[in-house]
Design an enzyme around this catalytic site. Structure first.
Site, short mmCIF file in Angstrom:
data_model
loop_
_atom_site.label_atom_id
_atom_site.label_comp_id
_atom_site.label_asym_id
_atom_site.label_seq_id
_atom_site.Cartn_x
_atom_site.Cartn_y
_atom_site.Cartn_z
N ASN A 12 42.30 37.93 39.61
CA ASN A 12 41.03 38.25 39.25
C ASN A 12 41.04 37.81 37.79
O ASN A 12 41.43 38.38 37.01
CB ASN A 12 40.68 39.75 39.45
CG ASN A 12 39.24 40.00 38.58
OD1 ASN A 12 38.64 39.16 38.41
ND2 ASN A 12 38.86 41.13 38.60
N TRP A 13 40.41 36.48 37.72
CA TRP A 13 40.25 35.97 36.45
C TRP A 13 39.17 36.69 35.52
O TRP A 13 39.09 36.21 34.28
CB TRP A 13 39.97 34.35 36.45
CG TRP A 13 41.32 33.50 36.87
CD1 TRP A 13 42.47 34.03 37.17
CD2 TRP A 13 41.57 32.06 36.68
NE1 TRP A 13 43.35 33.23 37.28
CE2 TRP A 13 42.82 32.00 37.07
CE3 TRP A 13 40.64 31.12 36.36
CZ2 TRP A 13 43.44 30.78 37.13
CZ3 TRP A 13 41.22 29.84 36.18
CH2 TRP A 13 42.48 29.39 36.55
N LYS A 14 38.32 37.56 36.24
CA LYS A 14 37.27 37.84 35.45
C LYS A 14 36.32 36.69 34.67
O LYS A 14 36.19 35.72 35.21
CB LYS A 14 37.81 38.88 34.55
CG LYS A 14 38.75 39.96 34.98
CD LYS A 14 39.14 41.20 34.37
CE LYS A 14 40.03 42.29 35.32
NZ LYS A 14 40.21 43.28 34.49
N HIS A 99 34.31 46.29 41.58
CA HIS A 99 35.27 46.33 40.51
C HIS A 99 34.78 47.46 39.43
O HIS A 99 33.45 47.55 39.13
CB HIS A 99 35.39 45.10 39.91
CG HIS A 99 36.79 45.10 38.95
ND1 HIS A 99 36.50 45.54 37.72
CD2 HIS A 99 37.89 44.64 39.21
CE1 HIS A 99 37.63 45.39 37.21
NE2 HIS A 99 38.72 44.76 37.93
N GLU A 101 34.58 47.33 36.34
CA GLU A 101 33.80 46.67 35.10
C GLU A 101 32.52 46.31 35.57
O GLU A 101 31.63 46.67 34.90
CB GLU A 101 34.53 45.50 34.89
CG GLU A 101 35.91 45.96 34.03
CD GLU A 101 37.07 44.65 34.08
OE1 GLU A 101 36.90 43.45 34.61
OE2 GLU A 101 38.10 44.87 33.79
N GLY A 175 44.01 46.39 32.26
CA GLY A 175 44.03 45.69 30.98
C GLY A 175 44.67 46.54 29.65
O GLY A 175 44.67 46.39 28.61
N GLY A 235 44.92 41.18 36.85
CA GLY A 235 43.82 40.53 36.22
C GLY A 235 44.49 39.84 35.18
O GLY A 235 44.90 38.54 35.53
N GLY A 236 44.81 40.17 33.86
CA GLY A 236 45.46 39.33 32.91
C GLY A 236 46.65 38.41 33.33
O GLY A 236 46.70 37.15 32.97
P1 PGA Z 1 44.62 43.92 34.59
O1 PGA Z 1 43.26 43.99 35.42
O2 PGA Z 1 45.65 43.36 35.61
O3 PGA Z 1 44.36 42.96 33.56
O4 PGA Z 1 45.14 45.43 34.34
C1 PGA Z 1 43.44 44.33 36.80
C2 PGA Z 1 41.82 44.02 37.49
O5 PGA Z 1 41.09 44.63 36.74
O6 PGA Z 1 41.77 43.69 38.49
#
Ligand code: PGA
Length: 253
Positions: A12-14, A99, A101, A175, A235-236
């Site tokens: 997930n590149w957000k 998600h 977020e 994160g 994510g990251g």
């Molecule tokens: P992260 O994010 O791997 O950067 O902790 C995971 C996500 O929100 O899907």
């Protein structure tokens, strides 16, 4: 021995990535084509602005492309939104919905998440529905009741093992570099599996349950080795081919 579904490692590149990031995606694609993910499937969910280019780049490879959200409606007066049908039209396979977020930034309720997941499935996409507790909820011992309720309320009607993926993402692990212990993940995933069977019967038994939250090359093998963990939402560490392919090593050999 039960036959487990093919694991999925989804990045997930957000809200990260410009056209200049496409070489990184190409390197991920090349890794997938070289068999880096072993028996697992790989997907990248770039920001909406890059989806079309990403689909083009992944064409003919085994790398799937996903969206990060979709609207519950097919079309209409919803400025700034993207529908599941629009993503499908581009050649997308997956879409993340709910998600944490988005649940936080856009006050999305589980009822809305469920409507989005249903729209995704109707459009022919595979919905990745996220659930997870906050740090305060974990401290208060509410983890299972919180994720159980999110499952119940977000579960799309008529979902099958082929159309729904659940991602367990403890909010406090996203994160932060923090992760639950393998034992904690095992407890939650066993609970989610039982819930999925209750909600989806035999299909629920086959729905893939991903773990997400600070997955990186150094902890992927341990987390992916937990019973009932059928992959990761990353994510990251999905932003660079080096880290994402490093996570893939958990499924090699
Ligand atoms: P992260 O994010 O791997 O950067 O902790 C995971 C996500 O929100 O899907």
């Amino acid at each position: 021995m039960t036959i487990r579904p093919r694991p999925l490692v989804a990045g997930n590149w957000k809200m990260n990535g410009l056209k200049a990031s496409l070489p990184e995606l190409a390197a991920i694609r090349d890794g997938v084509m070289a068999g880096a993910f072993g028996r697992a499937e790989a997907a990248i969910c770039p920001p909406a602005t890059l989806v079309s280019l990403a689909v083009e780049l992944a064409q003919g490879s085994e790398l799937a492309i996903g969206g990060q959200d979709c609207h519950a409606k097919v079309s209409g007066a919803h400025t700034g939104d993207v529908s599941a049908q629009m993503l499908k039209d581009l050649g997308v396979t997956y879409v993340i919905v709910g998600h944490s977020e988005r649940r936080t930034d856009h006050s999305e309720s589980s009822a809305q998440v469920r409507a989005k997941a249903e729209a995704a499935i109707t459009a022919g996409l595979i919905a990745i529905v996220c659930v997870g507790e906050s740090e305060a909820q974990r401290r208060a011992g509410e983890t299972l009741s919180v994720v159980g309720q999110q499952m119940d309320e977000s579960w799309p009607a008529g979902a099958t093992a082929a159309t729904l993926v659940i991602a367990y993402e403890p909010i406090w692990a996203i994160g932060t570099g923090l992760t639950p212990t393998a034992q904690d993940v095992a407890e939650v995933h066993a609970f989610l599996r039982a819930r999925a069977v209750k909600l989806g019967a035999v299909e629920g038994a086959g729905v893939r349950l991903l773990y997400g939250g600070s997955v990186k090359p150094s902890n992927a093998a341990e987390l992916m080795g937990v019973p009932d963990v059928d992959g990761a939402l990353v994510g990251g560490a999905s932003l660079t081919a080096k880290d994402f392919l490093g996570i893939a090593a958990a499924y090699k050999g």
